[in-house]
Design a protein around this motif. Sequence first.
Motif, PDB file in Angstrom:
ATOM      1  N   GLY A 147      18.293   3.883  -8.360  1.00 56.43           N
ATOM      2  CA  GLY A 147      17.464   3.579  -9.521  1.00 56.43           C
ATOM      3  C   GLY A 147      16.042   3.245  -9.100  1.00 56.43           C
ATOM      4  N   SER A 148      15.521   2.188  -9.650  1.00 58.26           N
ATOM      5  CA  SER A 148      14.150   1.777  -9.329  1.00 58.26           C
ATOM      6  C   SER A 148      14.067   1.260  -7.903  1.00 58.26           C
ATOM      7  N   TYR A 149      12.922   1.492  -7.250  1.00 55.41           N
ATOM      8  CA  TYR A 149      12.742   0.968  -5.896  1.00 55.41           C
ATOM      9  C   TYR A 149      11.255   0.867  -5.550  1.00 55.41           C
ATOM     10  N   ASP A 151       6.446   3.298  -5.513  1.00 62.00           N
ATOM     11  CA  ASP A 151       6.892   2.324  -6.492  1.00 62.00           C
ATOM     12  C   ASP A 151       7.489   3.106  -7.662  1.00 62.00           C
ATOM     13  N   VAL A 152       8.824   3.205  -7.713  1.00 61.69           N
ATOM     14  CA  VAL A 152       9.508   4.060  -8.678  1.00 61.69           C
ATOM     15  C   VAL A 152      10.202   3.201  -9.727  1.00 61.69           C
ATOM     16  N   ASN A 153       9.966   3.532 -11.001  1.00 60.25           N
ATOM     17  CA  ASN A 153      10.614   2.825 -12.107  1.00 60.25           C
ATOM     18  C   ASN A 153      11.565   3.792 -12.805  1.00 60.25           C
ATOM     19  N   ALA A 154      12.873   3.632 -12.611  1.00 54.63           N
ATOM     20  CA  ALA A 154      13.866   4.535 -13.198  1.00 54.63           C
ATOM     21  C   ALA A 154      14.370   3.979 -14.521  1.00 54.63           C
ATOM     22  N   ASN A 188      10.161   4.771 -21.680  1.00 53.90           N
ATOM     23  CA  ASN A 188       9.457   4.744 -20.404  1.00 53.90           C
ATOM     24  C   ASN A 188       8.379   3.654 -20.457  1.00 53.90           C
ATOM     25  N   LYS A 232      21.723  -4.484  -5.817  1.00 55.69           N
ATOM     26  CA  LYS A 232      20.297  -4.687  -5.528  1.00 55.69           C
ATOM     27  C   LYS A 232      20.154  -5.141  -4.085  1.00 55.69           C
ATOM     28  N   SER A 285      15.449  -2.057  -3.701  1.00 53.32           N
ATOM     29  CA  SER A 285      16.064  -0.856  -4.268  1.00 53.32           C
ATOM     30  C   SER A 285      17.287  -1.265  -5.078  1.00 53.32           C
ATOM     31  N   GLU A 286      17.531  -0.532  -6.158  1.00 47.14           N
ATOM     32  CA  GLU A 286      18.749  -0.731  -6.931  1.00 47.14           C
ATOM     33  C   GLU A 286      19.603   0.525  -6.853  1.00 47.14           C
TER      34      GLU A 286
END
Length: 243
Positions: free
Chosen positions: A99-101, A112-115, A166, A219, A234-235
Amino acid sequence: MRRSRLLIIALVGVALLVVAACMGGSSNSTPQTTTTPATPTTALASPTSQAQGTAVVEGCTPVLAPGATPTPTPPVDRRLGPPVMVLIAGDCEQEASIGSYFWQLGKDVAADVNAPGLQIQKDGALALEQGQEVRFDPRVGPVPETMTIDVYPEQGNVRPLEELPNPEGTPYIGTPIPGSNTPDVFKPTTDPVTTVEIPTDALTWTVDLEPGTYFLHVKGTWPNPTGEGRELTSEYSFYVRVK
């Protein structure tokens, strides 16, 4: 009296003819063997011989041999992303969805990723047993410094991707997951059933859940290699069924 004797002789003659006919027929005939057709079998993703009380075909990928290359190739570039995380239960394993990380390699190199949600494993839920010890295996990357699991029931935590906003507040356009006709994803919505701290020196967990289907929302954190700024995070999610 004579008539009776003639009748007996006639009956004996008929019997002899019947026996001769049967013997002659059997000497010229091939014995018939009844064969039951074998039930066709289909090659499955995981062998049933991996059972040991934990493995089932659905959701089971045979454990990767030490030193072997993961297949398929991880979908993100591991030069700038968190490790691949795998859950091992008996002879089966399942690769986590990421997921997000936040991941950083140098002072000016970071992602910087937002899933909006985490993909649900299309092969199905990995079977676990109450009291079973399972292990987390970070691959293609370092072991986390801390690791926490929030356990969510499946019910109430599956959403169509289109419904998830989003960062700009507008809906994402869903893309079907490969092998599926629906773009549903795992999105933590309800309260977790339980939260577990995983010891990172062993990365093991003893399953303590009621029978049912769950998402393990994992997490992890890692120290920043630059020595400053945000810690790396990271998740992940796993899809499991407790028997």
